[in-house]
Design a protein around this motif. Structure first.
Motif: not given
Length: 432
Positions: A120-124, A127-128, A202-207, A354-356
């Motif tokens: 759960a933590a790695i997924k968070a 995500e963030w 936007d920064y979080i999703h900048s990849d 791997f993808p999220k």
């Protein structure tokens, strides 16, 4: 990018993950701190204690595989909630154990619940945080695995001395329910959070944008057929058992080798060791993130950092021969710090490759492998220590174990390099 302009709410999420991991490790370590007392009360052999640790590890392994899939399916918020409730109740249930078997059952339930923390933590984090910050964020929340063992001796030994060993399990287990209040108030995925502003979003999703998931249905068979999955599996299989050996046997080892009354000094050597380890977790995440920001390719930054950490574990081999407790404490502290630096980076390799939407599943698979190693290694440890205890020289058994610990990370790094030399990004396509 300037964090003042982008916003910093993602670090609030990181703080939540840090405190959850701290609580996870407080609950996990109680039995190791009270091992000598419980061993006398319940007449445990080292092998008996090994079986109890193995019960935790086996349930943890099964739970990791299940929780990884479960969290990917139901989401981080609910998945983490269920995990914490299960492990907190199980931690408190130790106080009702009346036999070795009872402790085994309680440990298995604890392992099942605690297994949800890291998927759960790695997924968070995935995500963030953008990729360039994930190792640092992982290192920070993973530092809770070190703060827990620093805080635990102070709380556990005081409670055991003043109110009995049962109270140590009850009150440490209850802490998780306090954290749960803050989790419900502050956590949502970025797209649903009202506290994250557009620049930070936007920064979080900048990849590079990942393919939208046709996707959330990913078969385990498909993941097992990917070389990058096996890189993570072997990295965890060979190194997790070493960490668990330190966690569950270190207080007993220091008492045996140096005649230390851990309860009398409130576990001061343990506190010092895990304080050192805390710097390793955060520093290890910072190093690879720094190299990436300097322009290094992600795979080279991770691989170079992890090789350095593996080399830092090797000196622990001489700890049993030092003849001085504080030298041994320093060497074990260095090895533990290197492990946590390694851990911060190996977890991040999953979100690198791997993808999220597959991250928790892969973390669960690798975590299961680490826990299987953590299940088998305690059985070996218990048998080895009982053998040398009968010969009147239990410390010889510890000497052998420290040699195994010293070389495990170099072996793991070599195998990981074989399976994923450049840590290529995986593209998963699943039939509708």
């Amino acid at each position: 990018m300037n964090s003042t302009k982008t916003g910093n709410y993602r670090w609030t999420i990181c703080a939540l993950l840090f405190f959850a991991t701290t609580i996870n490790y407080i609950d996990r370590q109680v039995i190791g701190l009270l091992k000598d007392d419980l061993q006398l009360q319940f007449s445990w052999t080292e092998k008996d204690y090994g079986y109890i640790v193995a019960a935790f590890s086996a349930a943890y392994a099964i739970g990791l595989l299940a929780f990884g899939r479960f969290v990917d399916k139901i989401g981080t918020k609910l998945g983490y909630t269920i995990s914490l409730v299960v492990w907190s109740v199980a931690a408190m249930a130790h106080a009702m154990a009346k036999s070795t078997f009872g402790f085994g059952v309680a440990r298995a339930a604890l392992g099942l619940g605690e297994s949800g923390n890291f998927p759960a933590a790695i997924k968070a984090v995935a995500e963030w945080f953008p990729k360039k910050e994930r190792a640092l964020a992982t290192g920070i929340f993973n530092a809770g695995a070190n703060l827990g063992p620093v805080v635990a001796p102070i709380i556990v030994y005081w409670l055991a001395k003043t109110h009995g060993w049962q109270s140590a399990f009850i009150w440490t287990g209850a802490i998780g329910f306090i954290w749960l209040i803050f989790w419900f108030i502050f956590y949502e995925v970025p797209s649903k959070s009202k506290r994250v502003k557009q620049p930070e979003y936007d920064y979080i999703h900048s990849d590079t944008v990942e393919p939208a998931a046709e996707t959330h249905k990913i078969s385990w068979f498909k993941l097992f057929g990917i070389r990058q999955t096996w890189a993570f599996v072997f990295g965890k299989l060979l190194t997790d058992p070493i960490w668990w050996f330190f966690l569950f046997w270190l207080p007993s080892y220091l008492s045996s080798a140096f005649n230390v009354d851990m309860k009398a000094n409130n576990g001061l050597p343990i506190i010092i060791i895990y304080t050192m380890i805390s710097f390793g977790s955060i520093g290890g995440g910072w190093i690879s993130s720094y190299l990436i920001k300097k322009g290094w390719p992600v795979f080279r930054a991770r691989k170079t950092s992890m090789l350095g950490f593996a080399l830092c574990v090797v000196p622990v081999i001489v700890a049993p021969y030092s003849g001085n407790m504080w030298v041994a404490v320093a060497l074990v502290g260095l090895a533990g710090a290197a492990h946590q630096a390694w851990s911060a980076n190996i977890f991040t390799t999953v979100s690198d490759m791997f993808p999220k939407y597959a991250v928790s599943s892969v973390v669960g698979i690798g975590g299961m492998a680490g826990s299987l190693g953590g299940m088998l290694f305690p059985l070996f440890v218990g048998s080895l220590l009982d053998h040398y205890k009968l010969l009147g020289n239990i410390n010889t058994g510890y000497n052998i174990l420290f040699v195994i610990c010293g070389f495990a990370y170099l072996l793991a790094w070599t195998i990981m390099h074989f399976f994923a030399p450049r840590m290529e990004q995986v593209s998963i396509r699943e039939e509708a």
